[in-house]
Scaffold this motif. Structure first.
Motif, PDB file in Angstrom:
ATOM      1  N   MET A  85       0.824  -1.212   0.000  1.00 22.30           N
ATOM      2  CA  MET A  85       0.000   0.000   0.000  1.00 22.30           C
ATOM      3  C   MET A  85       0.861   1.266   0.000  1.00 22.30           C
ATOM      4  SD  MET A  85      -3.173  -0.809  -0.173  1.00 22.30           S
ATOM      5  CE  MET A  85      -3.996   0.674   0.390  1.00 22.30           C
ATOM      6  N   ILE A  86       1.922   1.260  -0.777  1.00 22.51           N
ATOM      7  CA  ILE A  86       2.791   2.429  -0.855  1.00 22.51           C
ATOM      8  C   ILE A  86       3.416   2.491  -2.246  1.00 22.51           C
ATOM      9  CG2 ILE A  86       4.917   1.307  -0.066  1.00 22.51           C
ATOM     10  CD1 ILE A  86       3.629   4.752   1.111  1.00 22.51           C
ATOM     11  N   THR A  87       3.622   3.700  -2.745  1.00 23.17           N
ATOM     12  CA  THR A  87       4.255   3.868  -4.053  1.00 23.17           C
ATOM     13  C   THR A  87       5.769   3.936  -3.881  1.00 23.17           C
ATOM     14  OG1 THR A  87       3.976   6.277  -3.893  1.00 23.17           O
ATOM     15  CG2 THR A  87       2.253   5.034  -5.028  1.00 23.17           C
ATOM     16  N   SER A  88       6.476   3.997  -4.998  1.00 25.26           N
ATOM     17  CA  SER A  88       7.932   3.891  -4.979  1.00 25.26           C
ATOM     18  C   SER A  88       8.606   5.106  -4.348  1.00 25.26           C
ATOM     19  CB  SER A  88       8.458   3.710  -6.406  1.00 25.26           C
ATOM     20  OG  SER A  88       8.126   4.854  -7.189  1.00 25.26           O
ATOM     21  N   ILE A  89       9.828   4.897  -3.863  1.00 23.53           N
ATOM     22  CA  ILE A  89      10.663   5.976  -3.344  1.00 23.53           C
ATOM     23  C   ILE A  89      11.118   6.860  -4.500  1.00 23.53           C
ATOM     24  CG2 ILE A  89      12.944   6.466  -2.365  1.00 23.53           C
ATOM     25  CD1 ILE A  89      11.086   5.724  -0.201  1.00 23.53           C
ATOM     26  N   ALA A 105       3.713  12.433  -2.339  1.00 24.38           N
ATOM     27  CA  ALA A 105       3.687  11.139  -1.644  1.00 24.38           C
ATOM     28  C   ALA A 105       2.391  10.972  -0.856  1.00 24.38           C
ATOM     29  CB  ALA A 105       4.894  11.024  -0.716  1.00 24.38           C
ATOM     30  N   MET A 106       1.925  12.052  -0.214  1.00 29.02           N
ATOM     31  CA  MET A 106       0.641  12.004   0.497  1.00 29.02           C
ATOM     32  C   MET A 106      -0.507  11.734  -0.468  1.00 29.02           C
ATOM     33  SD  MET A 106       0.490  14.918   3.448  1.00 29.02           S
ATOM     34  CE  MET A 106       1.529  16.144   2.706  1.00 29.02           C
ATOM     35  N   ALA A 107      -0.472  12.414  -1.620  1.00 28.91           N
ATOM     36  CA  ALA A 107      -1.545  12.248  -2.603  1.00 28.91           C
ATOM     37  C   ALA A 107      -1.578  10.820  -3.126  1.00 28.91           C
ATOM     38  CB  ALA A 107      -1.343  13.236  -3.750  1.00 28.91           C
ATOM     39  N   GLU A 108      -0.427  10.269  -3.481  1.00 29.38           N
ATOM     40  CA  GLU A 108      -0.377   8.900  -3.997  1.00 29.38           C
ATOM     41  C   GLU A 108      -0.866   7.901  -2.955  1.00 29.38           C
ATOM     42  OE1 GLU A 108       3.369   9.519  -7.139  1.00 29.38           O
ATOM     43  OE2 GLU A 108       3.692   8.497  -5.227  1.00 29.38           O
ATOM     44  N   LYS A 113      -5.061   4.339  -1.030  1.00 34.02           N
ATOM     45  CA  LYS A 113      -5.924   3.939   0.081  1.00 34.02           C
ATOM     46  C   LYS A 113      -7.376   3.801  -0.376  1.00 34.02           C
ATOM     47  CE  LYS A 113      -6.541   3.556   4.679  1.00 34.02           C
ATOM     48  NZ  LYS A 113      -5.840   2.571   5.527  1.00 34.02           N
ATOM     49  N   GLN A 114      -7.789   4.655  -1.306  1.00 32.77           N
ATOM     50  CA  GLN A 114      -9.157   4.632  -1.813  1.00 32.77           C
ATOM     51  C   GLN A 114      -9.340   3.689  -3.001  1.00 32.77           C
ATOM     52  OE1 GLN A 114     -11.083   8.680  -2.057  1.00 32.77           O
ATOM     53  NE2 GLN A 114      -8.974   9.361  -1.764  1.00 32.77           N
ATOM     54  N   SER A 115      -8.261   2.999  -3.378  1.00 33.48           N
ATOM     55  CA  SER A 115      -8.278   2.093  -4.545  1.00 33.48           C
ATOM     56  C   SER A 115      -8.574   2.829  -5.846  1.00 33.48           C
ATOM     57  CB  SER A 115      -9.301   0.959  -4.333  1.00 33.48           C
ATOM     58  OG  SER A 115      -8.981   0.210  -3.170  1.00 33.48           O
ATOM     59  N   LEU A 116      -8.219   4.099  -5.908  1.00 28.61           N
ATOM     60  CA  LEU A 116      -8.395   4.874  -7.139  1.00 28.61           C
ATOM     61  C   LEU A 116      -7.209   4.713  -8.075  1.00 28.61           C
ATOM     62  CD1 LEU A 116      -9.887   8.189  -5.677  1.00 28.61           C
ATOM     63  CD2 LEU A 116     -11.094   6.307  -6.800  1.00 28.61           C
ATOM     64  N   VAL A 117      -6.079   4.226  -7.554  1.00 31.84           N
ATOM     65  CA  VAL A 117      -4.881   3.972  -8.351  1.00 31.84           C
ATOM     66  C   VAL A 117      -4.246   2.688  -7.829  1.00 31.84           C
ATOM     67  CG1 VAL A 117      -4.432   6.436  -8.769  1.00 31.84           C
ATOM     68  CG2 VAL A 117      -3.400   5.310  -6.786  1.00 31.84           C
ATOM     69  N   ASP A 118      -3.238   2.186  -8.567  1.00 30.00           N
ATOM     70  CA  ASP A 118      -2.436   1.095  -8.030  1.00 30.00           C
ATOM     71  C   ASP A 118      -1.095   1.651  -7.580  1.00 30.00           C
ATOM     72  OD1 ASP A 118      -0.653   1.270 -10.258  1.00 30.00           O
ATOM     73  OD2 ASP A 118      -1.937  -0.074 -11.412  1.00 30.00           O
ATOM     74  N   ASN A 120       1.717   1.627  -8.743  1.00 29.34           N
ATOM     75  CA  ASN A 120       2.619   2.104  -9.796  1.00 29.34           C
ATOM     76  C   ASN A 120       2.315   3.531 -10.235  1.00 29.34           C
ATOM     77  OD1 ASN A 120       4.083  -0.398 -10.044  1.00 29.34           O
ATOM     78  ND2 ASN A 120       2.279  -1.233 -11.105  1.00 29.34           N
ATOM     79  N   VAL A 121       1.320   4.154  -9.639  1.00 34.25           N
ATOM     80  CA  VAL A 121       0.988   5.530 -10.017  1.00 34.25           C
ATOM     81  C   VAL A 121       2.193   6.429  -9.761  1.00 34.25           C
ATOM     82  CG1 VAL A 121       0.072   6.170  -7.745  1.00 34.25           C
ATOM     83  CG2 VAL A 121      -0.725   7.359  -9.789  1.00 34.25           C
ATOM     84  N   ASP A 122       2.386   7.403 -10.649  1.00 34.86           N
ATOM     85  CA  ASP A 122       3.532   8.314 -10.528  1.00 34.86           C
ATOM     86  C   ASP A 122       3.063   9.719 -10.899  1.00 34.86           C
ATOM     87  OD1 ASP A 122       6.011   9.389 -10.216  1.00 34.86           O
ATOM     88  OD2 ASP A 122       6.946   8.380 -11.923  1.00 34.86           O
ATOM     89  N   LEU A 123       2.745  10.508  -9.888  1.00 33.80           N
ATOM     90  CA  LEU A 123       2.274  11.873 -10.104  1.00 33.80           C
ATOM     91  C   LEU A 123       3.451  12.834 -10.173  1.00 33.80           C
ATOM     92  CD1 LEU A 123      -0.783  11.846  -7.663  1.00 33.80           C
ATOM     93  CD2 LEU A 123      -0.753  11.407 -10.132  1.00 33.80           C
ATOM     94  N   SER A 124       3.221  13.989 -10.770  1.00 34.53           N
ATOM     95  CA  SER A 124       4.313  14.896 -11.131  1.00 34.53           C
ATOM     96  C   SER A 124       4.626  15.920 -10.050  1.00 34.53           C
ATOM     97  CB  SER A 124       3.980  15.620 -12.441  1.00 34.53           C
ATOM     98  OG  SER A 124       4.996  16.546 -12.773  1.00 34.53           O
ATOM     99  N   GLU A 125       5.789  15.758  -9.398  1.00 37.35           N
ATOM    100  CA  GLU A 125       6.300  16.783  -8.495  1.00 37.35           C
ATOM    101  C   GLU A 125       6.750  18.011  -9.274  1.00 37.35           C
ATOM    102  OE1 GLU A 125       7.009  12.730  -6.741  1.00 37.35           O
ATOM    103  OE2 GLU A 125       7.630  13.686  -8.613  1.00 37.35           O
ATOM    104  N   HIS A 126       7.180  17.787 -10.512  1.00 42.34           N
ATOM    105  CA  HIS A 126       7.671  18.889 -11.345  1.00 42.34           C
ATOM    106  C   HIS A 126       6.547  19.877 -11.659  1.00 42.34           C
ATOM    107  CE1 HIS A 126      10.362  20.110 -15.016  1.00 42.34           C
ATOM    108  NE2 HIS A 126      10.368  21.003 -14.056  1.00 42.34           N
ATOM    109  N   HIS A 127       5.375  19.359 -12.011  1.00 43.30           N
ATOM    110  CA  HIS A 127       4.217  20.203 -12.295  1.00 43.30           C
ATOM    111  C   HIS A 127       3.872  21.057 -11.083  1.00 43.30           C
ATOM    112  CE1 HIS A 127      -0.086  21.210 -12.777  1.00 43.30           C
ATOM    113  NE2 HIS A 127       0.124  21.128 -14.081  1.00 43.30           N
ATOM    114  N   LEU A 128       3.838  20.449  -9.904  1.00 43.33           N
ATOM    115  CA  LEU A 128       3.501  21.165  -8.676  1.00 43.33           C
ATOM    116  C   LEU A 128       4.529  22.248  -8.367  1.00 43.33           C
ATOM    117  CD1 LEU A 128       2.066  21.656  -5.976  1.00 43.33           C
ATOM    118  CD2 LEU A 128       3.272  19.655  -5.063  1.00 43.33           C
ATOM    119  N   SER A 129       5.798  21.895  -8.352  1.00 45.52           N
ATOM    120  CA  SER A 129       6.831  22.856  -7.948  1.00 45.52           C
ATOM    121  C   SER A 129       6.974  23.992  -8.955  1.00 45.52           C
ATOM    122  CB  SER A 129       8.177  22.146  -7.764  1.00 45.52           C
ATOM    123  OG  SER A 129       8.564  21.472  -8.937  1.00 45.52           O
ATOM    124  N   TYR A 130       6.804  23.703 -10.246  1.00 50.49           N
ATOM    125  CA  TYR A 130       6.952  24.756 -11.258  1.00 50.49           C
ATOM    126  C   TYR A 130       5.778  25.731 -11.218  1.00 50.49           C
ATOM    127  CZ  TYR A 130       7.421  27.230 -15.660  1.00 50.49           C
ATOM    128  OH  TYR A 130       7.519  28.229 -16.600  1.00 50.49           O
TER     129      TYR A 130
END
Length: 645
Positions: A85-89, A105-108, A113-118, A120-130
């Motif tokens: 129940m955790i995504t990659s480092i 990491a909190m979002a993933e 937790k809600q079973s909305l993703v598996d 392997n999901v990889d959301l963009s830190e670059h989009h957020l920080s930019y």
């Protein structure tokens, strides 16, 4: 004797003033030192790692009500790695973007937790920080002028950040997006990039729903993890063998200080029986948090480490809920990131007024949810929606839609998305209001607001305007723009399949004579007074019409004049043209009145411009006068100094 006493008093006052100035300078130096510490790379295992947490003076309230779940019913150990129940480092590299990695990491974790993703999901830190530091105007054009401007040659990869900034930014629905939309963050801050502005909005896979800010409390954090999957927090990282046990990847710094926090990480699990002897300096009791870091898969825990429950520098505890992107429009004026709130005893009523303008085809929108931002904990809220608001008047000047207010109660400080049981239909061009009342008897009610703020590393600009945000006080509504603040109230809508056209109207018929020209008499509601109107003639060779609604009788016959608003409402008038001269005088009179009104409008506009120009000139002269006076006083001080010598 009296003179001596007076001199001593003056000396004491002088010393007090000097001490105040010294304390201000010391405080400023400490803040600068914390920022410097947060951007200095830290060496671990012979490799330099970066942090990036930039602190705020904001502190959440402590809840008055206890958690419903008692310690007795909670498991003593939880490790999401055991359950998949955790995504990659991830690895933040040589950037100061730990805050972005922790937020993602909190979002993933929450989506998993809600079973909305598996996993392997990889959301963009670059989009957020930019985009947090390069935010553009929102798609509805409601946040024009709101900007976050970095200073002192910082860029988005070495400026640092914090949770309040990131979640306030995400509440405007700028993200979250997958890495396929915006690629991974550059390895070093020296490789800062420019991302196309078109990618900021309308590419969301998931959006922020709620956030919960808390003081540090062991049972609260466990509850957050069980409910939401992970918890963000910041702490003071010091790289030495006294605070970091490299064999066990365990951290405990008995001298840690929340005011020196410099790194943001994610708490994903706990172990009540974790041996206190695994730390270099043993705390008083067993027990530790499992921390997901953003320095790659290093150490014996492959990127994770353990932190004692007793670590004294833990601060900025926050949890968040996310959901699949499901709203078409986010109505809000609060596009800047300021952590400001206002406080009023017992009860506070405030409101935002919006014009419906999302659907370009003129279809209705359905108001499905409202989002509010509340600093006070355990606060009761009541929400009412009004339609057909008269522009420029108070938020309750229209028609109340929900006779029964939407009621509920907050728990922690944070952002709350409140879904409506029944959606409310909103017509394009209409003005609607969201009126919120907060109550907390015998306590201060605190609501978050947008406000201009400036600091040594970032400037938070606000483009607030009149007739947008209001508060109710002493029996009347007051415009918050006069207080230089905007309420953080959002309306979340989706497109509908209906069109609730406004009832605009023209005369059924109208008679004219050849050569006559006049303006069509249109009855249009105040909601679309400033909207663009499109005019059309069925027979332009009989009656022509221009873009301003002026019609001209060209030849004998009949023509239908049709007007259409930008929201799809239409009205028509049958115009008959004859060669009867008897109506000329009345038509000339109408023509004269129209010209006279136009002239008066131009005069009023010009007068406003002149007043603005005069005000500018006065301000300029005052500014120059201040400079002159400042120079004069400096000259006087210099003369006094020379005289003493």
């Amino acid at each position: 004797m009296n003179d001596m006493i007076l001199m001593k008093k003056e000396e004491k006052i002088g010393m007090m003033i000097k001490m105040e100035e010294i304390m201000k300078q010391i405080k400023f130096i400490i803040i600068i030192f914390v920022i410097i510490i947060s951007i200095i790379p830290i060496e671990v295992y012979g490799v330099k790692f970066h942090t990036g947490y930039s602190p705020l003076e904001y502190k959440p309230e402590k809840r008055q009500e206890e958690l419903l779940r008692s310690r007795a019913y909670r498991r003593p150990r939880y490790d999401p790695r055991d359950e998949g129940m955790i995504t990659s480092i991830k690895d933040q590299g040589e950037t100061e973007a730990c805050w972005a990695f922790s937020t993602i990491a909190m979002a993933e974790a929450n989506l998993l937790k809600q079973s909305l993703v598996d996993k392997n999901v990889d959301l963009s830190e670059h989009h957020l920080s930019y985009f947090m530091y390069h935010s553009s105007n929102d798609p509805l054009n409601n946040t024009l002028g709101d900007q976050t401007v970095l200073k002192n040659h910082l860029n988005y990869l070495n400026a640092g950040g914090n949770y309040y900034f990131s979640f306030q930014f995400l509440s405007g629905f700028s993200g979250l997006v997958n890495e396929e939309t915006v690629s991974s963050i550059p390895y070093t801050y020296k490789e800062a990039q420019t991302i196309d502005n078109s990618l900021q909005f309308n590419h969301n896979s998931y959006t922020l729903k709620n956030t919960y800010y808390s003081i540090y409390d062991i049972e609260t954090i466990k509850d957050f993890i069980e409910r939401y999957g992970a918890v963000g927090m910041s702490y003071q990282y010091v790289n030495d063998t006294q605070t970091m046990n490299f064999e066990h990847n365990a951290i405990y710094n008995p001298d840690g200080d929340v005011d020196m926090a410099n790194h943001s990480v994610t708490i994903v699990g706990w172990d009540d029986d974790y041996d206190k002897n695994n730390f270099t300096i043993s705390p008083q009791h067993n027990g530790a948090w499992l921390i997901k870091n953003s320095w790659g898969e290093i150490g014996s825990e492959s990127g994770y480490f353990w932190m004692s429950y007793e670590e004294p520098s833990i601060t900025d505890v926050v949890a968040a809920e996310f959901e699949k992107a499901k709203y078409d429009y986010n109505y809000h004026y609060d596009g800047n990131l300021s952590p400001t709130y206002i406080s009023i005893e017992d009860e506070l009523t405030y409101a935002n007024v919006y014009q419906v303008k999302g659907n370009d085809l003129g279809y209705d929108e359905l108001l499905k949810a409202v989002q509010i931002a509340v600093q006070s904990t355990d606060t009761a809220y009541s929400i009412q929606i009004y339609r057909n608001i008269k522009y420029g008047e108070d938020p309750t000047s229209g028609t109340l839609v929900n006779q029964q207010p939407i009621k509920g109660k907050t728990t922690y400080s944070g952002l709350y998305t409140i879904e409506l049981e029944e959606p409310i239909t909103l017509a394009q061009g209409d003005y609607y209001s969201i009126v919120v009342t907060l109550k907390k008897p015998h306590h201060a009610v605190k609501m978050f607001v947008e406000k201009y703020q400036d600091s040594y590393w970032v400037e938070l600009k606000s483009g607030m305007k009149e007739n947008q945000s209001f508060y109710y006080d002493d029996g009347k509504w007051n415009d918050l723009s006069y207080e230089n603040i905007t309420a953080r109230i959002k309306g979340l809508t989706v497109n509908a399949k209906t069109k609730s056209a406004f009832q605009i109207s023209l005369p059924d018929t109208q008679s004219m004579t050849i050569g006559q020209m006049q303006k069509m008499n249109i009855d249009i509601p105040s909601q679309i007074t400033h909207s663009k109107l499109t005019w059309q003639s069925s027979q332009p060779d009989v009656v022509s019409v221009d873009d301003n609604g002026y019609i001209k009788a060209v030849s004998l016959g009949e023509a239908v004049i049709t007007v259409t608003t930008e929201y799809g409402s239409t009205a028509s008038c049958l115009v008959k043209v004859s060669d009867n001269k008897s109506t000329n005088h009345s038509n000339d009179s109408t023509k004269y009145v129209i010209k006279q009104k136009t002239k008066n409008n131009v005069q009023r506009t010009t007068q406003n411009i002149v007043e603005t120009f005069d005000t500018y000139e006065i301000e300029r002269y005052i500014f120059l006068m201040c400079i002159g006076l400042g120079g004069f006083f400096l000259y006087i001080d210099k003369q006094k100094y020379l005289y003493k010598k």
